[in-house]
Design a protein around this motif. Structure first.
Motif, PDB file in Angstrom:
ATOM      1  N   LYS A 443     -14.004  -1.599   8.395  1.00 39.47           N
ATOM      2  CA  LYS A 443     -14.505  -1.751   7.029  1.00 39.47           C
ATOM      3  C   LYS A 443     -14.731  -0.389   6.382  1.00 39.47           C
ATOM      4  O   LYS A 443     -14.400  -0.178   5.210  1.00 39.47           O
ATOM      5  CB  LYS A 443     -15.817  -2.550   7.049  1.00 39.47           C
ATOM      6  CG  LYS A 443     -16.392  -2.838   5.674  1.00 39.47           C
ATOM      7  CD  LYS A 443     -17.666  -3.670   5.795  1.00 39.47           C
ATOM      8  CE  LYS A 443     -18.280  -3.931   4.422  1.00 39.47           C
ATOM      9  NZ  LYS A 443     -19.537  -4.730   4.531  1.00 39.47           N
ATOM     10  N   ALA A 444     -15.276   0.568   7.157  1.00 38.98           N
ATOM     11  CA  ALA A 444     -15.538   1.904   6.620  1.00 38.98           C
ATOM     12  C   ALA A 444     -14.229   2.659   6.375  1.00 38.98           C
ATOM     13  O   ALA A 444     -14.089   3.398   5.396  1.00 38.98           O
ATOM     14  CB  ALA A 444     -16.430   2.682   7.582  1.00 38.98           C
ATOM     15  N   LEU A 445     -13.258   2.488   7.271  1.00 38.41           N
ATOM     16  CA  LEU A 445     -11.981   3.198   7.157  1.00 38.41           C
ATOM     17  C   LEU A 445     -11.116   2.655   6.021  1.00 38.41           C
ATOM     18  O   LEU A 445     -10.164   3.321   5.593  1.00 38.41           O
ATOM     19  CB  LEU A 445     -11.207   3.126   8.467  1.00 38.41           C
ATOM     20  CG  LEU A 445     -11.744   3.974   9.629  1.00 38.41           C
ATOM     21  CD1 LEU A 445     -10.968   3.666  10.893  1.00 38.41           C
ATOM     22  CD2 LEU A 445     -11.667   5.457   9.291  1.00 38.41           C
ATOM     23  N   HIS A 446     -11.442   1.477   5.543  1.00 38.17           N
ATOM     24  CA  HIS A 446     -10.617   0.821   4.519  1.00 38.17           C
ATOM     25  C   HIS A 446     -10.597   1.594   3.205  1.00 38.17           C
ATOM     26  O   HIS A 446      -9.677   1.431   2.406  1.00 38.17           O
ATOM     27  CB  HIS A 446     -11.132  -0.609   4.286  1.00 38.17           C
ATOM     28  CG  HIS A 446     -10.295  -1.405   3.330  1.00 38.17           C
ATOM     29  ND1 HIS A 446      -8.993  -1.765   3.616  1.00 38.17           N
ATOM     30  CD2 HIS A 446     -10.561  -1.910   2.098  1.00 38.17           C
ATOM     31  CE1 HIS A 446      -8.497  -2.448   2.600  1.00 38.17           C
ATOM     32  NE2 HIS A 446      -9.435  -2.539   1.666  1.00 38.17           N
ATOM     33  N   ARG A 447     -11.589   2.479   2.988  1.00 39.07           N
ATOM     34  CA  ARG A 447     -11.736   3.130   1.680  1.00 39.07           C
ATOM     35  C   ARG A 447     -11.329   4.602   1.705  1.00 39.07           C
ATOM     36  O   ARG A 447     -11.812   5.383   0.892  1.00 39.07           O
ATOM     37  CB  ARG A 447     -13.178   2.980   1.203  1.00 39.07           C
ATOM     38  CG  ARG A 447     -13.609   1.526   1.048  1.00 39.07           C
ATOM     39  CD  ARG A 447     -15.021   1.417   0.521  1.00 39.07           C
ATOM     40  NE  ARG A 447     -15.155   1.959  -0.812  1.00 39.07           N
ATOM     41  CZ  ARG A 447     -16.291   2.037  -1.489  1.00 39.07           C
ATOM     42  NH1 ARG A 447     -17.408   1.592  -0.931  1.00 39.07           N
ATOM     43  NH2 ARG A 447     -16.350   2.555  -2.684  1.00 39.07           N
ATOM     44  N   LEU A 448     -10.444   5.009   2.607  1.00 38.12           N
ATOM     45  CA  LEU A 448      -9.976   6.383   2.626  1.00 38.12           C
ATOM     46  C   LEU A 448      -9.155   6.681   1.366  1.00 38.12           C
ATOM     47  O   LEU A 448      -8.454   5.803   0.854  1.00 38.12           O
ATOM     48  CB  LEU A 448      -9.110   6.646   3.855  1.00 38.12           C
ATOM     49  CG  LEU A 448      -9.813   6.574   5.225  1.00 38.12           C
ATOM     50  CD1 LEU A 448      -8.797   6.845   6.329  1.00 38.12           C
ATOM     51  CD2 LEU A 448     -10.956   7.562   5.312  1.00 38.12           C
ATOM     52  N   PRO A 449      -9.227   7.910   0.847  1.00 45.18           N
ATOM     53  CA  PRO A 449      -8.431   8.233  -0.346  1.00 45.18           C
ATOM     54  C   PRO A 449      -6.938   8.224  -0.035  1.00 45.18           C
ATOM     55  O   PRO A 449      -6.516   8.524   1.088  1.00 45.18           O
ATOM     56  CB  PRO A 449      -8.902   9.647  -0.711  1.00 45.18           C
ATOM     57  CG  PRO A 449      -9.419  10.227   0.565  1.00 45.18           C
ATOM     58  CD  PRO A 449     -10.015   9.059   1.305  1.00 45.18           C
ATOM     59  N   ARG A 450      -6.140   7.879  -1.019  1.00 43.24           N
ATOM     60  CA  ARG A 450      -4.685   7.866  -0.845  1.00 43.24           C
ATOM     61  C   ARG A 450      -4.137   9.227  -1.282  1.00 43.24           C
ATOM     62  O   ARG A 450      -4.111   9.551  -2.462  1.00 43.24           O
ATOM     63  CB  ARG A 450      -4.068   6.752  -1.666  1.00 43.24           C
ATOM     64  CG  ARG A 450      -4.444   5.360  -1.182  1.00 43.24           C
ATOM     65  CD  ARG A 450      -3.733   4.265  -1.956  1.00 43.24           C
ATOM     66  NE  ARG A 450      -4.091   2.949  -1.467  1.00 43.24           N
ATOM     67  CZ  ARG A 450      -3.609   1.820  -1.971  1.00 43.24           C
ATOM     68  NH1 ARG A 450      -2.770   1.856  -2.990  1.00 43.24           N
ATOM     69  NH2 ARG A 450      -3.978   0.650  -1.457  1.00 43.24           N
ATOM     70  N   VAL A 451      -3.727  10.000  -0.298  1.00 40.73           N
ATOM     71  CA  VAL A 451      -3.218  11.345  -0.553  1.00 40.73           C
ATOM     72  C   VAL A 451      -1.717  11.330  -0.316  1.00 40.73           C
ATOM     73  O   VAL A 451      -1.242  10.946   0.757  1.00 40.73           O
ATOM     74  CB  VAL A 451      -3.894  12.384   0.363  1.00 40.73           C
ATOM     75  CG1 VAL A 451      -3.298  13.765   0.128  1.00 40.73           C
ATOM     76  CG2 VAL A 451      -5.392  12.396   0.113  1.00 40.73           C
ATOM     77  N   GLU A 452      -0.966  11.760  -1.338  1.00 42.89           N
ATOM     78  CA  GLU A 452       0.508  11.752  -1.199  1.00 42.89           C
ATOM     79  C   GLU A 452       0.965  12.933  -0.352  1.00 42.89           C
ATOM     80  O   GLU A 452       0.404  14.011  -0.417  1.00 42.89           O
ATOM     81  CB  GLU A 452       1.146  11.857  -2.597  1.00 42.89           C
ATOM     82  CG  GLU A 452       0.768  10.702  -3.515  1.00 42.89           C
ATOM     83  CD  GLU A 452       1.237   9.344  -2.983  1.00 42.89           C
ATOM     84  OE1 GLU A 452       2.270   9.312  -2.280  1.00 42.89           O
ATOM     85  OE2 GLU A 452       0.557   8.337  -3.273  1.00 42.89           O
TER      86      GLU A 452
END
Length: 452
Positions: A443-452
């Motif tokens: 649940k905590a890991l689900h919100r990592l930023p999307r870095v290209e």
């Protein structure tokens, strides 16, 4: 009979910090601006850091000179002693030889003063009047409070609320040195108020406290932010520990098979291990490097190696590291200094590349190890340092089972004299382990930023 205590003179102190970035096969990718997710510029960092620390953050020079003013303050407690834990060896009936570097001799009672002094120095040099910071267990808050006193700076400390209540005497010591100490999350910042709106009973976390301190620093031109771990320049300053230990181990006639440090943000592990990592990287030394963390906050052992925010509000730079997710809320364990969702990018890279190992331990085991150590060696470890103590005990027992005369070196990064309420709970059988459920981790890991 070999010596129990190996000492150095002031003339044998390191004159430069060791920068592991000079020797890594690859460097961590650049930190990113939290708003744009583009590489952060020195100009953007200058809003909260002085120019000398920004330069150290990105430097690839192997040696960075320690300023004379910093050297003179270091001499109050450095060089710190290296001890042979002979009584512990006897009680464990092990052929292993156990050494520990004792950083609890500093006025702050921990290794944290090794970086708070240069950070205060460089900020004073840059004309800054005030520093804002966070603290978990309170050791960093004490160290920065003392360093600010040395250089005539004001200091505001956002102390994680669970530790603010568990460790009142650390709070008292900060206030003795003139600091303002605020329980985090607080009503003093937008970041704190948002957390309290969602959870009025929040115990806080280092990620939340960092958000408050960064917001505080960014909002005042006379104020900068100081961080007690994680960043490259913090790990750099701590290498005085390992540089001294290498010389002391040579004086004792041994070289370690394994080097151990507890790990929350990574600074005290880096401080002891990085000079030995140099030996491994440059001279192919056969030495294991072991970082030890809590099972309730298992960043290196169960986290994801990815870009993530360094704080809950997304105000600090985004870095590549092992992370549990910036919104991860660890339980209120008594090793408050290890309750951080991320880790040093440099330490993370070593683990990711297989140059260092990681192990997670429960708090009942580490208090058992710490109590045994105190009864054998007479020094009470801080709960954070107790992770390294217990890992050293496990290594010594493994050496006994294997019939190997293993040489073990660990960092006793701070004393536990202000942690006696936690030891009271342990002695009364009231401490529990909090292994992290997989559901909570995902649940905590689900919100990592999307870095290209």
């Amino acid at each position: 009979m070999s010596e129990r205590k190996i000492l150095l003179t002031e003339s044998e102190m390191p004159r430069a910090w060791y920068n592991i970035q000079a020797d890594l096969p690859e460097l961590p990718p650049p930190p990113l601006n939290p708003a744009t997710l583009q590489p952060v510029t020195p100009e953007e960092l200058s809003a909260i850091f002085p120019p000398d620390l920004i330069a150290q953050e990105v430097s690839t020079e192997r040696w960075i000179e320690i300023p004379e003013e910093v050297q003179e303050i270091y001499k109050i407690w450095r060089p710190s002693p290296l001890y042979r834990a002979k009584k512990l060896e006897q009680v464990l009936d092990t052929p292993a030889k156990i050494f520990f570097k004792y950083e609890g001799v500093s006025p702050a009672g921990s290794h944290k003063l090794n970086t708070s002094v240069p950070q205060a120095y460089y900020n004073k040099k840059a004309g800054i009047k005030r520093l804002a910071t966070e603290t978990g267990a309170g050791q960093w808050g004490i160290a920065l409070s003392q360093a600010c006193t040395f250089f005539g700076l004001e200091c505001t400390v956002y102390m994680v609320k669970v530790s603010y209540n568990q460790k009142p005497y650390r709070r008292s010591l900060m206030e003795i040195f003139g600091s303002t100490v605020i329980a985090s999350p607080s009503e003093h910042t937008d970041a704190g108020r948002r957390i309290l709106e969602q959870d009025p009973d929040s115990l806080g976390s280092l990620g939340i406290a960092i958000s408050e301190a960064v917001e505080d620093a960014a909002g005042r031109s006379d104020t900068n932010y100081a961080l007690g771990s994680v960043l490259n320049h913090v790990c750099l300053h701590q290498t005085v520990i390992g540089l001294e230990a290498r010389v002391q181990m040579a004086k004792a006639g041994y070289y370690p098979d394994v080097v151990i440090g507890c790990c929350g943000g990574g600074s005290n592990f880096a401080g002891l291990a990085f000079p030995f990592a140099h030996d491994k990287l440059v001279h192919n030394a056969r030495v294991r490097l072991l970082a030890v963390e809590p099972v309730s906050c298992p960043t290196l052992t169960r986290g994801k190696f990815a870009y993530d925010y360094g704080d809950v509000a997304g105000l600090a730079p985004v870095v590549q590291m092992y992370t549990l997710g910036a919104n991860f809320m660890p339980p209120g364990i008594h090793a408050g200094g290890l309750r951080y969702h991320g880790d040093s990018p440099l330490v993370s890279l070593l683990v990711h590349q297989g140059l260092a190992e990681a192990r997670a331990l429960g708090q009942t085991a580490i208090f058992q190890g710490a109590t045994l150590f105190a009864r054998c060696e007479g020094i009470l470890p801080a709960p954070e340092s107790a992770h390294a103590v217990q890992a050293a005990i496990e290594e010594a027992l493994a050496a006994r089972e294997a019939g190997e005369s293993r040489v073990i070196l660990f960092n006793m990064s701070g004393h536990g004299l202000l942690d006696l309420p936690s030891y009271d709970l342990f002695m009364a059988g009231k401490l529990e382990d909090y292994p992290l459920p997989e559901e909570d981790l995902q649940k905590a890991l689900h919100r990592l930023p999307r870095v290209e």
